[in-house]
Design a protein around this motif. Sequence first.
Motif: not given
Lengths: 325, 505
Positions: A5, A48, A52, A212-213, A290, A292, B51, B331, B335, B339-343
């Motif tokens: 990142t 979130i 941040t 996007l996911e 990241e 978007l 963090f 979350a 943070l 990026r969570p998701g199917p990937q």
Amino acid sequence: MPRLTHTLCVAALCGVLSAGATFAQDMRAPTGPIEFTVGAGAGGSPDIIMRTFAQIMNDQGIVENPIVVQNRSGGGHSNAYNHVLGLPGDENTLLTLASPVFTTPIVQGTPSVIDQITPIAALVQSELLLFTTPDSDLNSLADVVAAATENPGRVRVAGGASGGNDHVLTGLIESTTGTTLTYIPHESGSAGRATFLGGNVELHFTTVSEGLELIASGSGKPLAIFSAERRTEDALSGIATATEQGVDVIYTQFWGVGAPADLDPAVAAWWADRFQQAAATEQFQAWLAENLYRSDMVTLDEAGAYFAAEQDTFREVLTRIGLAQ
Amino acid sequence: MLDQLLIGFSTALLPNNLLFIFIGVLIGQVVGALPGLGPSAGMALLLPLTFGLEPVTAIMMLAGIMYGAQYGGTLTSVLIKVPGEASGVMTAVDGNAMAREGRAGAALAISAIGSFIAGIGSVMAVAVLAPPLASFGLRFNAPEYFLLALLGILAIGSLGGSPIKSLGAALIGLMIALIGVDPLTGTPRLSFDQPILLKGIDFIPVVIGVFGVAEVLHSLERIESVKPIKTRLRDMWLTMEDWRKCRFAIIRGGFIGLFVGIMPGAGASIASLLAYLTERKFSTTPEMFGKGAIDGVASAEAANNSASHGAAIPMLSLGIPGSASTAILLAALILHGIRPGPQLMSQESVLVWGLIASMFVGNVFLLIMNLPMAPVFAALLRIPYVYLAPAILGISLVGAYAATLDMATVWMSLAFGVLGYAMIKFDVPRPPLVLALVLASLMETSLRQALLLSFGSPMIFVERPISAILLCAVVLTIVLPIMSAVRRRRRVGAKPAATGGNGAG
């Protein structure tokens, strides 16, 4: 495992721009610990975003006061905004502004929240995308309009909460195209997404990063983006705007921050400045890229005008779809 | 698969990660034990502290809080009959009844063992079958959720004692759940313009009042005569008989928990209730249910731990949280820049497999922590009730405050304490009220969503295959008891059928 990142240094230019902006007003820092009141549960987008900001402000010494993000969830953010409305003049509490802060009072027939608080800043925006299931016959927004015209109410949208951004956008599409869609509210955006992924409905709205996911995993077919221009990313540049497809709807989801009524203008100006500083950091710009999101930040009176205009849109649409009291 | 799991273990077993898994499960144990402060609140509180950590370490620790709380919740359920979460209500009834017979140690031990076995089993399912199970979970939607909730409510009626009283208590729970804001339209209802009612009445003040406060009130009448519970050392441990009764209960409970956990819309509370009710059908001693059935405790605890792990399946393979706790895990991922998701499973395989491996490790920690401590915690009950009662009241009310940071919740808990006291006096069982309150919103929302999906046609419940099966189960739940009552009545001739037994509360 090093993360990549930090290499995304899109921030440089923005940093220079807003560092040059100074305030004519006096600025004064509040003393003592700060609470960011969030009406969503931990994990929701407003949560979130505020976490941040809190992290960046404390990590980079932009704000020395310790910041706690407090989730006062429930009641369509009313637990959170009623808490903040009860603290006029308080310098240590900020309210996170997300669409329910605007829509809950309209739906419940209670006084507007936004008219009672001190606006600080509009922070983050996201465009919204419209999806259908991968094997659907619908291939464009025009197909959706045609299907909904032929069979009013037969095209279903799996949505988040009633009165939420996707509900308002559904209402805008309905009134612009003269059609009727069936909006099915859920407990949260992700519950709505489960209904969509299970193939139970035709349509679903997402933010750009959620979308996007869906595209990457092949679990959704994008139909339209509701912004003035297309996104430029490879995966998204093929998605036509609603306007291109003859449906003149532009709608952006946004999040902002406000303070209790009667806040000392010097403290308000200080907060506006600190949020701008935080947004200019490399860390924030990387996070933005990241996820978007966009950050077209406006502050103080300008933010007040921005919020008032959004409130008018919400009230108009909610009245049209029969939810306003 | 195996090499990915090995990579996961090599991540989870790094000394630094081991330390944070341990910290996570320890915190989970504590927040689970405090009524009101559940795992999601604990995770949200600690989120900012992660963090500075590597993402994988942070996720391991937060997940540890999530399932550690399922172990911790057993403590207050068994010892003072205040379930920390809705998924602990059955344990509060039967586990606490066991404690009153001096068998708190056994109840705690079987809970820890049941949770462990079910936890490990469901982690294995996560490791091996996450993507197919996730897509199976997606076949459950509003119509199926409605029927599951209905099944739960109907079964509550048969929890023990008079079905009329049980269903009456459930009805009160359903009515309380209607207060507040309409979940679909967001408009106020039954709020009489009172801000406190507009927020709706949460599960926490009700359960703390109806169980914790009411129990203390009830004991005040006879505080002089309440003897400290005698606990002999040999009653502290499990007997072979206990184990024989529970081993299949744990397996059945674990499977039911996993099954419910993979559905994005149903949670650990439905899992433990369904497991408990199923177990009563299988049990050799169904009459003990509600009065200290160890197999009931074992299955309910196995199910809620299994469900809490199972919820990781839709979270990891679809990016959809199945519970408040998994929403916070998501979350935390965001943070930390993921990026969570199917990937997620393909792109972040080290993180995902590290997390899965950490769940094995964490469950081992929890078993080691809980088993030897069971007799120690159980010994707390030797304290005379005169001293215990104020402590119970204090913990309960602090928990009520901590849940919302609002004194109104405390007053509400006290008011529900009075209601609970009245229910004890009139011998009305209390679990149906609390469970109905929890199931009500799922039942209402999913019924209305189902009818929106079908454009108003009730045929949706018959046309969908899983829904049709569940509908049969609902019909059988109603018809079978009536048929057996009729048969019994015929057998005994004109003499009316007896519906004896005391309330389960």
